[in-house]
Design an enzyme around this catalytic site. Sequence first.
Site, mmCIF file in Angstrom:
data_model
loop_
_atom_site.group_PDB
_atom_site.id
_atom_site.type_symbol
_atom_site.label_atom_id
_atom_site.label_comp_id
_atom_site.label_asym_id
_atom_site.label_seq_id
_atom_site.Cartn_x
_atom_site.Cartn_y
_atom_site.Cartn_z
ATOM 1 N N SER A 1 -6.802 -5.188 26.951
ATOM 2 C CA SER A 1 -7.452 -5.874 25.828
ATOM 3 C C SER A 1 -6.458 -6.806 25.153
ATOM 4 C CB SER A 1 -7.994 -4.841 24.834
ATOM 5 O OG SER A 1 -7.042 -3.827 24.598
ATOM 6 N N GLU B 1 -5.531 -8.807 21.523
ATOM 7 C CA GLU B 1 -5.790 -8.835 20.071
ATOM 8 C C GLU B 1 -5.562 -10.239 19.511
ATOM 9 O OE1 GLU B 1 -4.404 -5.458 17.708
ATOM 10 O OE2 GLU B 1 -3.607 -6.882 16.259
ATOM 11 N N HIS C 1 -11.669 -5.190 14.110
ATOM 12 C CA HIS C 1 -10.939 -4.153 13.392
ATOM 13 C C HIS C 1 -11.641 -4.035 12.040
ATOM 14 C CE1 HIS C 1 -6.883 -4.765 15.681
ATOM 15 N NE2 HIS C 1 -7.918 -5.025 16.459
ATOM 16 N N ASP D 1 -3.094 -1.722 5.512
ATOM 17 C CA ASP D 1 -1.868 -1.567 4.715
ATOM 18 C C ASP D 1 -2.205 -1.503 3.238
ATOM 19 O OD1 ASP D 1 0.144 -1.292 6.613
ATOM 20 O OD2 ASP D 1 0.011 -3.425 7.086
ATOM 21 N N ALA E 1 -7.833 6.678 7.301
ATOM 22 C CA ALA E 1 -8.706 6.212 8.381
ATOM 23 C C ALA E 1 -9.632 7.309 8.893
ATOM 24 C CB ALA E 1 -7.847 5.654 9.522
ATOM 25 N N HIS F 1 4.166 6.679 11.663
ATOM 26 C CA HIS F 1 3.793 5.667 10.675
ATOM 27 C C HIS F 1 4.872 5.641 9.591
ATOM 28 C CE1 HIS F 1 1.587 4.044 7.168
ATOM 29 N NE2 HIS F 1 1.018 3.292 8.090
ATOM 30 N N GLN G 1 0.820 1.449 17.941
ATOM 31 C CA GLN G 1 1.705 0.469 17.318
ATOM 32 C C GLN G 1 2.657 -0.032 18.408
ATOM 33 O OE1 GLN G 1 2.352 -1.893 15.493
ATOM 34 N NE2 GLN G 1 2.109 -0.796 13.548
ATOM 35 N N PHE H 1 8.901 -7.945 12.976
ATOM 36 C CA PHE H 1 7.786 -7.073 13.374
ATOM 37 C C PHE H 1 8.242 -5.618 13.437
ATOM 38 C CE2 PHE H 1 5.904 -10.836 15.925
ATOM 39 C CZ PHE H 1 5.134 -11.223 14.855
ATOM 40 N N HIS I 1 -2.816 -2.931 25.529
ATOM 41 C CA HIS I 1 -3.464 -3.733 24.483
ATOM 42 C C HIS I 1 -2.412 -4.752 24.033
ATOM 43 C CE1 HIS I 1 -6.038 -4.610 20.997
ATOM 44 N NE2 HIS I 1 -4.979 -4.489 20.212
HETATM 45 C C1 LIG Z 1 -3.619 -1.100 16.980
HETATM 46 C C2 LIG Z 1 -3.419 -1.437 15.517
HETATM 47 C C3 LIG Z 1 -4.246 -2.391 14.915
HETATM 48 C C4 LIG Z 1 -4.092 -2.700 13.558
HETATM 49 N N1 LIG Z 1 -4.924 -3.655 13.001
HETATM 50 C C5 LIG Z 1 -4.830 -3.920 11.680
HETATM 51 C C6 LIG Z 1 -5.751 -4.846 11.046
HETATM 52 O O1 LIG Z 1 -6.631 -5.406 11.686
HETATM 53 N N2 LIG Z 1 -5.603 -5.070 9.721
HETATM 54 C C7 LIG Z 1 -4.649 -4.437 8.966
HETATM 55 O O2 LIG Z 1 -4.588 -4.666 7.751
HETATM 56 N N3 LIG Z 1 -3.769 -3.572 9.528
HETATM 57 C C8 LIG Z 1 -3.852 -3.295 10.859
HETATM 58 N N4 LIG Z 1 -2.983 -2.391 11.436
HETATM 59 C C9 LIG Z 1 -1.952 -1.756 10.595
HETATM 60 C C10 LIG Z 1 -2.507 -0.522 9.873
HETATM 61 O O3 LIG Z 1 -3.567 -0.870 9.038
HETATM 62 C C11 LIG Z 1 -1.361 0.083 9.056
HETATM 63 O O4 LIG Z 1 -0.405 0.654 9.905
HETATM 64 C C12 LIG Z 1 -1.803 1.044 7.963
HETATM 65 O O5 LIG Z 1 -0.685 1.266 7.097
HETATM 66 C C13 LIG Z 1 -2.272 2.401 8.481
HETATM 67 O O6 LIG Z 1 -3.528 2.343 9.020
HETATM 68 P P1 LIG Z 1 -4.107 3.608 9.836
HETATM 69 O O7 LIG Z 1 -5.500 3.313 10.180
HETATM 70 O O8 LIG Z 1 -3.190 3.982 10.921
HETATM 71 O O9 LIG Z 1 -4.051 4.704 8.666
HETATM 72 P P2 LIG Z 1 -4.102 6.327 8.595
HETATM 73 O O10 LIG Z 1 -4.431 6.874 9.946
HETATM 74 O O11 LIG Z 1 -5.035 6.599 7.491
HETATM 75 O O12 LIG Z 1 -2.618 6.675 8.260
HETATM 76 C C14 LIG Z 1 -1.941 6.067 7.167
HETATM 77 C C15 LIG Z 1 -0.857 6.990 6.608
HETATM 78 O O13 LIG Z 1 -1.451 8.086 5.916
HETATM 79 C C16 LIG Z 1 -1.157 9.331 6.526
HETATM 80 N N5 LIG Z 1 -2.451 10.054 6.590
HETATM 81 C C17 LIG Z 1 -3.507 9.786 7.400
HETATM 82 N N6 LIG Z 1 -4.540 10.611 7.148
HETATM 83 C C18 LIG Z 1 -4.143 11.429 6.140
HETATM 84 C C19 LIG Z 1 -4.792 12.480 5.430
HETATM 85 N N7 LIG Z 1 -6.055 12.826 5.714
HETATM 86 N N8 LIG Z 1 -4.072 13.098 4.445
HETATM 87 C C20 LIG Z 1 -2.793 12.736 4.151
HETATM 88 N N9 LIG Z 1 -2.131 11.738 4.802
HETATM 89 C C21 LIG Z 1 -2.808 11.088 5.775
HETATM 90 C C22 LIG Z 1 -0.619 8.997 7.917
HETATM 91 O O14 LIG Z 1 0.338 9.977 8.373
HETATM 92 C C23 LIG Z 1 0.025 7.639 7.682
HETATM 93 O O15 LIG Z 1 1.311 7.769 7.149
HETATM 94 C C24 LIG Z 1 -3.093 -2.052 12.793
HETATM 95 C C25 LIG Z 1 -2.251 -1.104 13.396
HETATM 96 C C26 LIG Z 1 -2.407 -0.783 14.743
HETATM 97 C C27 LIG Z 1 -1.500 0.229 15.381
#
Ligand SMILES: Cc1cc2nc3c(=O)[nH]c(=O)nc-3n(C[C@H](O)[C@H](O)[C@H](O)COP(=O)(O)OP(=O)(O)OC[C@H]3O[C@@H](n4cnc5c(N)ncnc54)[C@H](O)[C@@H]3O)c2cc1C
Length: 284
Positions: A7, A9, A69, A101, A118, A144, A171, A211, A261
């Site tokens: 894929s 991006e 996304h 973020d 998430a 993370h 990542q 990055f 990806h």
């Molecule tokens: C493939 C990929 C695509 C991306 N695309 C985008 C994009 O389109 N736009 C953008 O803005 N960013 C994007 N990002 C970056 C991403 O949004 C950031 O890394 C963000 O800080 C974390 O998102 P996440 O969905 O992994 O969060 P989560 O999975 O929610 O994790 C975030 C943090 O919270 C902690 N955590 C998770 N769940 C819990 C819980 N239930 N209780 C307590 N702590 C918890 C985790 O350990 C982590 O430290 C992308 C990253 C990747 C790897």
Amino acid sequence: MDSPSFSFELFPPRTPESAAKLPAVIRQLAAVRPNYFSVTHGACGSGQDGTYETILSVVEHAGIEAVPHLTCVGSTRANIAAHLDRYREAGVKRIVALRGDLPATAMSAAAPGEFHYANELVTFIRETHGGYFTIEVAAYPEMHPQAPNPSADFDNFRRKVEAGADGALTQLFYNADVYFDFMDRCAKAGIGIPVVPGIMPITGYANAVRFCTGCGADLPRWIRLRLEELQNDKAALFEFGLGVVTRLCETLLRNGAPGLHFYTINQAEATMRLWKNLALSVSA
Ligand SMILES: Cc1cc2nc3c(=O)[nH]c(=O)nc-3n(C[C@H](O)[C@H](O)[C@H](O)COP(=O)(O)OP(=O)(O)OC[C@H]3O[C@@H](n4cnc5c(N)ncnc54)[C@H](O)[C@@H]3O)c2cc1C
């Protein structure tokens, strides 16, 4: 085993000039028939509408599956529901579900708004749309950057899988062992969803450092030193970066990675050269 998934991006263009160039980039990348294009989504308002427009552009110019996304930081259930309905109407069947973020002013790890992490977004998509969407989530083989430790971060990854994720995209990383270690941890935890490595081509010294620093990925010292040395010779740096990333991809695929990806950064050249080096086929 299913055939590997490849894929590409993209991000929504930020200027009229880059918007004008994007259709040609999409056409070039589409020529090798990837499984899908994904399009990033700005967290907290930036560029959110651009995702939808870019998705439509992919469909128009490529005729290949387009995958938005969707970030939930700062969002409400009503707002996320509206995004999902709009995507469903546009024929979207797969979503990359993310927290996004946090704003620089954030005071705690939990995101502001009605979704904090998430896994809550994945649960919401499953509650509102059942099994209609294939859901991809993010995985962090090197942890993370905001997580307190690797085990806690892995537990949080598991929450997303338990909430209903079908697959994960990692990542970026430049050390294949971190991916294999992550896959070992998945196997021990009974997690069997495909975890596809995220591949960032190396095209410059400053951006590679930026990055990696931004997302907490290790840029091995020898690579950093070579890039630093080559930073004023663009062509030599490009070839060196291609060699490094080609070997990384070969190692990953040879040892069972279920696809790749590519973070294309809206440029076709580096991804296409990697594709050629890897002698990946062009699917029908
Ligand atoms: C493939 C990929 C695509 C991306 N695309 C985008 C994009 O389109 N736009 C953008 O803005 N960013 C994007 N990002 C970056 C991403 O949004 C950031 O890394 C963000 O800080 C974390 O998102 P996440 O969905 O992994 O969060 P989560 O999975 O929610 O994790 C975030 C943090 O919270 C902690 N955590 C998770 N769940 C819990 C819980 N239930 N209780 C307590 N702590 C918890 C985790 O350990 C982590 O430290 C992308 C990253 C990747 C790897």
